[in-house]
Design a protein around this motif. Sequence first.
Motif, PDB file in Angstrom:
ATOM      1  N   GLY A   1       0.788  -1.236   0.000  1.00 18.39           N
ATOM      2  CA  GLY A   1       0.000   0.000   0.000  1.00 18.39           C
ATOM      3  C   GLY A   1       0.816   1.281   0.000  1.00 18.39           C
ATOM      4  N   LEU A   2       2.113   1.183  -0.207  1.00 18.59           N
ATOM      5  CA  LEU A   2       2.951   2.386  -0.296  1.00 18.59           C
ATOM      6  C   LEU A   2       3.179   2.714  -1.766  1.00 18.59           C
ATOM      7  N   SER A   3       3.356   4.004  -2.082  1.00 18.39           N
ATOM      8  CA  SER A   3       3.744   4.307  -3.461  1.00 18.39           C
ATOM      9  C   SER A   3       5.165   3.771  -3.654  1.00 18.39           C
ATOM     10  N   SER A   4       5.521   3.509  -4.888  1.00 19.28           N
ATOM     11  CA  SER A   4       6.859   2.943  -5.120  1.00 19.28           C
ATOM     12  C   SER A   4       7.952   3.939  -4.721  1.00 19.28           C
ATOM     13  N   VAL A   5       7.664   5.228  -4.861  1.00 20.09           N
ATOM     14  CA  VAL A   5       8.650   6.248  -4.463  1.00 20.09           C
ATOM     15  C   VAL A   5       8.853   6.198  -2.944  1.00 20.09           C
ATOM     16  N   ASP A   6       7.751   6.120  -2.180  1.00 19.02           N
ATOM     17  CA  ASP A   6       7.872   6.053  -0.721  1.00 19.02           C
ATOM     18  C   ASP A   6       8.558   4.751  -0.293  1.00 19.02           C
ATOM     19  N   PHE A   7       8.163   3.664  -0.955  1.00 23.47           N
ATOM     20  CA  PHE A   7       8.765   2.364  -0.626  1.00 23.47           C
ATOM     21  C   PHE A   7      10.283   2.448  -0.800  1.00 23.47           C
ATOM     22  N   ALA A   8      10.713   2.959  -1.963  1.00 21.13           N
ATOM     23  CA  ALA A   8      12.154   3.018  -2.266  1.00 21.13           C
ATOM     24  C   ALA A   8      12.866   3.977  -1.310  1.00 21.13           C
ATOM     25  N   ALA A   9      12.228   5.116  -1.011  1.00 21.87           N
ATOM     26  CA  ALA A   9      12.871   6.106  -0.134  1.00 21.87           C
ATOM     27  C   ALA A   9      13.043   5.543   1.273  1.00 21.87           C
ATOM     28  N   GLN A  10      11.986   4.882   1.784  1.00 22.60           N
ATOM     29  CA  GLN A  10      12.072   4.325   3.145  1.00 22.60           C
ATOM     30  C   GLN A  10      13.061   3.165   3.218  1.00 22.60           C
ATOM     31  N   LEU A  11      13.093   2.380   2.133  1.00 19.26           N
ATOM     32  CA  LEU A  11      14.020   1.241   2.089  1.00 19.26           C
ATOM     33  C   LEU A  11      15.473   1.738   2.136  1.00 19.26           C
ATOM     34  N   LEU A  12      15.730   2.825   1.439  1.00 16.82           N
ATOM     35  CA  LEU A  12      17.098   3.376   1.447  1.00 16.82           C
ATOM     36  C   LEU A  12      17.422   3.977   2.817  1.00 16.82           C
ATOM     37  N   GLU A  13      16.455   4.693   3.360  1.00 14.74           N
ATOM     38  CA  GLU A  13      16.693   5.364   4.638  1.00 14.74           C
ATOM     39  C   GLU A  13      16.862   4.356   5.780  1.00 14.74           C
ATOM     40  N   LYS A  14      15.977   3.349   5.824  1.00  6.39           N
ATOM     41  CA  LYS A  14      15.983   2.437   6.972  1.00  6.39           C
ATOM     42  C   LYS A  14      16.972   1.291   6.832  1.00  6.39           C
ATOM     43  N   GLU A  15      17.164   0.818   5.593  1.00  2.00           N
ATOM     44  CA  GLU A  15      17.993  -0.388   5.426  1.00  2.00           C
ATOM     45  C   GLU A  15      19.178  -0.194   4.489  1.00  2.00           C
ATOM     46  N   LEU A  16      19.347   1.017   3.987  1.00  2.00           N
ATOM     47  CA  LEU A  16      20.460   1.304   3.065  1.00  2.00           C
ATOM     48  C   LEU A  16      20.452   0.380   1.844  1.00  2.00           C
ATOM     49  N   VAL A  17      19.255   0.156   1.314  1.00  3.94           N
ATOM     50  CA  VAL A  17      19.135  -0.632   0.083  1.00  3.94           C
ATOM     51  C   VAL A  17      18.594   0.296  -1.011  1.00  3.94           C
ATOM     52  N   ALA A  18      19.361   0.422  -2.105  1.00  2.06           N
ATOM     53  CA  ALA A  18      18.960   1.333  -3.188  1.00  2.06           C
ATOM     54  C   ALA A  18      18.284   0.563  -4.313  1.00  2.06           C
ATOM     55  N   VAL A  19      17.035   0.943  -4.599  1.00  3.84           N
ATOM     56  CA  VAL A  19      16.288   0.376  -5.732  1.00  3.84           C
ATOM     57  C   VAL A  19      15.646   1.552  -6.475  1.00  3.84           C
ATOM     58  N   VAL A  20      15.145   1.304  -7.674  1.00  2.00           N
ATOM     59  CA  VAL A  20      14.489   2.396  -8.421  1.00  2.00           C
ATOM     60  C   VAL A  20      12.974   2.186  -8.353  1.00  2.00           C
ATOM     61  N   PRO A  21      12.217   3.235  -7.973  1.00  2.00           N
ATOM     62  CA  PRO A  21      10.760   3.074  -7.901  1.00  2.00           C
ATOM     63  C   PRO A  21      10.146   2.787  -9.273  1.00  2.00           C
ATOM     64  N   GLY A  22       9.138   1.915  -9.272  1.00  2.00           N
ATOM     65  CA  GLY A  22       8.484   1.540 -10.523  1.00  2.00           C
ATOM     66  C   GLY A  22       7.861   2.710 -11.253  1.00  2.00           C
ATOM     67  N   SER A  23       7.410   3.719 -10.504  1.00  2.00           N
ATOM     68  CA  SER A  23       6.751   4.853 -11.159  1.00  2.00           C
ATOM     69  C   SER A  23       7.675   5.531 -12.168  1.00  2.00           C
ATOM     70  N   ALA A  24       8.991   5.445 -11.943  1.00  2.00           N
ATOM     71  CA  ALA A  24       9.947   6.031 -12.894  1.00  2.00           C
ATOM     72  C   ALA A  24       9.859   5.347 -14.262  1.00  2.00           C
ATOM     73  N   PHE A  25       9.347   4.118 -14.245  1.00  2.00           N
ATOM     74  CA  PHE A  25       9.246   3.336 -15.485  1.00  2.00           C
ATOM     75  C   PHE A  25       7.798   3.270 -15.974  1.00  2.00           C
ATOM     76  N   GLY A  26       6.966   4.146 -15.419  1.00  3.23           N
ATOM     77  CA  GLY A  26       5.556   4.162 -15.813  1.00  3.23           C
ATOM     78  C   GLY A  26       4.779   2.994 -15.242  1.00  3.23           C
ATOM     79  N   ALA A  27       5.202   2.470 -14.085  1.00  3.21           N
ATOM     80  CA  ALA A  27       4.531   1.307 -13.500  1.00  3.21           C
ATOM     81  C   ALA A  27       4.501   1.426 -11.979  1.00  3.21           C
ATOM     82  N   GLU A  28       3.419   1.956 -11.449  1.00  2.47           N
ATOM     83  CA  GLU A  28       3.277   2.086  -9.993  1.00  2.47           C
ATOM     84  C   GLU A  28       3.069   0.693  -9.392  1.00  2.47           C
ATOM     85  N   GLY A  29       3.555   0.515  -8.152  1.00  2.00           N
ATOM     86  CA  GLY A  29       3.348  -0.770  -7.469  1.00  2.00           C
ATOM     87  C   GLY A  29       4.486  -1.761  -7.666  1.00  2.00           C
ATOM     88  N   TYR A  30       5.571  -1.298  -8.281  1.00  2.00           N
ATOM     89  CA  TYR A  30       6.729  -2.178  -8.508  1.00  2.00           C
ATOM     90  C   TYR A  30       8.010  -1.437  -8.103  1.00  2.00           C
TER      91      TYR A  30
END
Length: 397
Positions: free
Chosen positions: A340-369
Amino acid sequence: MHTNNSPLSTWALNVSPSPTLAVDAKAKALKAAGADVCGFGAGEPDFDTPEFIREACKKALDAGKTRYVPAAGLPALRKAIANDYLSKGFRNIDESCVVVSPGGKMSCYLTILSMVSPGEEVIIPAPYWVSYPEMVKLAGGIPKSIFASDKEGFKITPEQLKSAITPKTKMLILTSPSNPTGVVYTREELAAIVEVALEAGIYILSDEIYEVLVYDGATASSPATFSDEAAAHVITCSGFAKAYAMTGWRLGITVAPKPIAAAIARLQGQMSSNCTTFAQYGALAVYEQPEKAKAAIEVMRTTFDRRRKTLCDALNAIPGVSCHCSRGAFYLFPNISSFGLSSVDFAAQLLEKELVAVVPGSAFGAEGYIRLSYATSDEVIKKGAERLARFCSTLKK
Ligand code: GLU
């Protein structure tokens, strides 16, 4: 009379920054500051460029190959590339159909700029690579996306394409193996899509930068090889970055019908001139020493394949995450919509809390990935997947 009060042009104001490069820059900066980051951001092989390529480049540099060559590329390299494509079944081409540009990204952009006029539409299957819509906008064109989710195996259908075509459509962009999903279309699937495009008289930009990175028996097909008519309507872009771990060399390839290749070379002649001369000599070694080139690819390909399986299994073992185990490129594109998080929020929190860098799906025109690149070490994959699992366990489903 100025209508725009900004010091910046409408082009600069309208273009978005590259999210893949932004995530990569952030992860690299955190790493440089001493943080233990697991970077799954940019698609960049963690291997060194093979030695025989580096040696050829060094030799050229020492031999004084430091001056301009023709804008479209070193003649010997263009000839070698044309012969290589002929051996792969390309039709009606010679070296005048080949342009070597500063990176695969520039190959795609110059193709779009050479072919798309303001107001013309370009159909882009989503999830798409982040830069295509921006490149179309920079040409004054209108990007139009058609979407295929993981349920459809991330593959668009010929019917979807048909209904998106209008009298303004100029081009379709195809990417197989795909960035960001890793999906590889079969030859039959591609042929059905190409048929619709040819019937409508539109052109196809086929971005094949991941062509050699296929696994589990998948094969990448080039639409330009399908028929003479296809050859006249397909512009193929590729490059050395992904196959030979040469991201920083900036060497892209375009193979196009002669008048289109000539237009691309003309634009390049005004915009950048030739790619770095001694870098082109390094790339030439790929064709002069094909056995070494093949062996180098195979080492990387088998390593990526092992990592792909490890990462895909690890992702699917996380409650709430489901991942289509694609068979190409070096990306996986898991579905994280259950949190239930936007992919941008998911990626931002993942980087902040666990230092894992991923690219949010919305950047690729696909929310939820989210997109993860497995062109990184086994250790990072293992550690990163554990951290991702821990992060997901803290989220509500
Ligand atoms: N193409 C790679 C990626 O998608 C490199 C970064 C970029 O050029 O976008 O991560």
